[in-house]
Design a protein around this motif. Structure first.
Motif, mmCIF file in Angstrom:
data_model
loop_
_atom_site.group_PDB
_atom_site.id
_atom_site.type_symbol
_atom_site.label_atom_id
_atom_site.label_comp_id
_atom_site.label_asym_id
_atom_site.label_seq_id
_atom_site.Cartn_x
_atom_site.Cartn_y
_atom_site.Cartn_z
ATOM 1 N N ARG A 69 34.771 31.371 29.558
ATOM 2 C CA ARG A 69 35.142 30.090 28.961
ATOM 3 C C ARG A 69 36.052 30.280 27.759
ATOM 4 O O ARG A 69 37.032 29.557 27.593
ATOM 5 N N SER A 70 35.748 31.271 26.933
ATOM 6 C CA SER A 70 36.502 31.480 25.687
ATOM 7 C C SER A 70 37.952 31.849 25.970
ATOM 8 O O SER A 70 38.834 31.600 25.149
ATOM 9 N N GLN A 71 38.205 32.440 27.130
ATOM 10 C CA GLN A 71 39.556 32.853 27.487
ATOM 11 C C GLN A 71 40.181 31.939 28.541
ATOM 12 O O GLN A 71 41.317 32.171 28.953
ATOM 13 N N SER A 72 39.449 30.915 28.972
ATOM 14 C CA SER A 72 39.929 30.025 30.039
ATOM 15 C C SER A 72 40.448 30.850 31.215
ATOM 16 O O SER A 72 41.543 30.622 31.737
ATOM 17 N N SER A 73 39.633 31.829 31.603
ATOM 18 C CA SER A 73 40.060 32.721 32.672
ATOM 19 C C SER A 73 39.025 32.775 33.785
ATOM 20 O O SER A 73 37.829 32.506 33.571
ATOM 21 N N PHE A 74 39.498 33.161 34.943
ATOM 22 C CA PHE A 74 38.628 33.289 36.121
ATOM 23 C C PHE A 74 39.260 34.375 36.977
ATOM 24 O O PHE A 74 39.873 34.115 37.997
ATOM 25 N N ASN A 75 39.096 35.623 36.563
ATOM 26 C CA ASN A 75 39.749 36.747 37.229
ATOM 27 C C ASN A 75 38.973 37.217 38.448
ATOM 28 O O ASN A 75 37.745 37.280 38.443
ATOM 29 N N LEU A 76 39.713 37.574 39.459
ATOM 30 C CA LEU A 76 39.137 38.027 40.729
ATOM 31 C C LEU A 76 39.145 39.550 40.762
ATOM 32 O O LEU A 76 40.148 40.171 40.387
ATOM 33 N N ARG A 77 38.046 40.139 41.258
ATOM 34 C CA ARG A 77 37.959 41.599 41.301
ATOM 35 C C ARG A 77 37.390 42.069 42.634
ATOM 36 O O ARG A 77 36.666 41.336 43.323
ATOM 37 N N LYS A 78 37.763 43.314 42.955
ATOM 38 C CA LYS A 78 37.164 43.985 44.106
ATOM 39 C C LYS A 78 37.134 45.468 43.779
ATOM 40 O O LYS A 78 38.150 46.028 43.376
ATOM 41 N N PRO A 79 36.004 46.125 43.965
ATOM 42 C CA PRO A 79 35.883 47.528 43.560
ATOM 43 C C PRO A 79 36.706 48.482 44.415
ATOM 44 O O PRO A 79 37.202 49.497 43.914
ATOM 45 N N SER A 80 36.872 48.185 45.701
ATOM 46 C CA SER A 80 37.576 49.092 46.592
ATOM 47 C C SER A 80 38.352 48.269 47.621
ATOM 48 O O SER A 80 37.763 47.623 48.483
ATOM 49 N N VAL A 81 39.663 48.334 47.530
ATOM 50 C CA VAL A 81 40.511 47.489 48.380
ATOM 51 C C VAL A 81 40.708 48.126 49.750
ATOM 52 O O VAL A 81 40.873 49.342 49.878
ATOM 53 N N HIS A 82 40.702 47.277 50.758
ATOM 54 C CA HIS A 82 40.946 47.701 52.136
ATOM 55 C C HIS A 82 42.319 47.207 52.562
ATOM 56 O O HIS A 82 42.804 46.181 52.047
ATOM 57 N N TRP A 83 42.937 47.885 53.522
ATOM 58 C CA TRP A 83 44.290 47.488 53.952
ATOM 59 C C TRP A 83 44.310 46.027 54.427
ATOM 60 O O TRP A 83 45.308 45.316 54.261
#
Lengths: 115, 110
Positions: A69-83
């Protein structure tokens, strides 16, 4: 004005590497928050959503996102990307009072995956 | 359970013509929204229909109009087509704050 900013137009990561896609929003109040994925020639598929509660939300295909909330952010993550994760990713916001009916989208981040 | 379906898949029209795009929502969904996605951009909200009435509208001219039928299916009509109307038109149906998108109709105006 209500807006969504995805600062990275294009990101390339190696298969197996971690991924973080950034999303910042400008809104009058805390909105509903969404991440969608779009493969070439396809419609949008919902990856995950945040309405309330735990600020770390889990989605499909091993994705997660964190609401700050403090950064008005909603970042998406994935630990290990697949093709198969190569696609266009869109962050979107919707009004709580409207049950998120009208969505405002960012411009998207195109993800390429190197073998 | 069929998802959101749209027809046609692709369409080519000439400037000044009129076009109608169709959408059938996911089973049990009563709210339909339309979005325009220009090449390289995120989708832009056109309008939303619920109970056969337009409930919300985005920043689009009156050339863009719609309709919702008693079975919740919907049409998007665009009159006096401009080159700039070339885009992917997405339909989304909604229930309980989750929107499900169809595959879209690719409209090309020449």
């Amino acid at each position: 004005a209500q807006s969504v900013t995805q600062p990275d137009i294009h990101i390339t990561v190696s298969e197996g590497a971690s991924l973080e896609l950034r999303c910042n929003y400008s809104y009058g109040a805390t909105p509903y928050l969404f991440w969608y994925v779009q493969s070439p020639g396809q419609g949008l598929q919902l990856l995950l959503k945040y309405f309330s509660g735990d600020t770390l939300v889990q989605g499909i295909k091993g994705f997660e996102a964190e609401f700050k909330r403090s950064q008005s952010s909603f970042n998406l993550r994935k630990p290990s990307v697949h093709w198969s994760d190569a696609a266009e990713y869109f962050c979107a916001v919707g009004a709580r009072g409207d049950q998120g009916g009208k969505l405002i989208f960012g411009q998207g981040t195109e993800l390429s995956v190197k073998p | 359970d069929a998802g959101v379906t749209q027809s046609p898949t692709h369409l080519i029209k000439t400037r000044g013509q009129q076009v109608t795009l169709r959408c059938s929502p996911k089973s049990g969904h009563d709210t339909v929204s339309w979005y325009q996605q220009a090449l390289g951009q995120g989708p832009q909200f056109i309008f939303q229909y619920y109970e056969e009435e337009e409930r919300q509208r985005g920043n689009f001219p009156d050339r863009f109009s719609g309709h919702q039928f008693p079975n919740y299916s919907s049409e998007l009509n665009v009159n006096a087509l401009l080159l700039g109307d070339s885009a992917l038109y997405l339909c989304a149906s909604r229930k309980n704050s989750e929107q499900y998108f169809g595959p879209g109709t690719r409209l090309t105006v020449t």
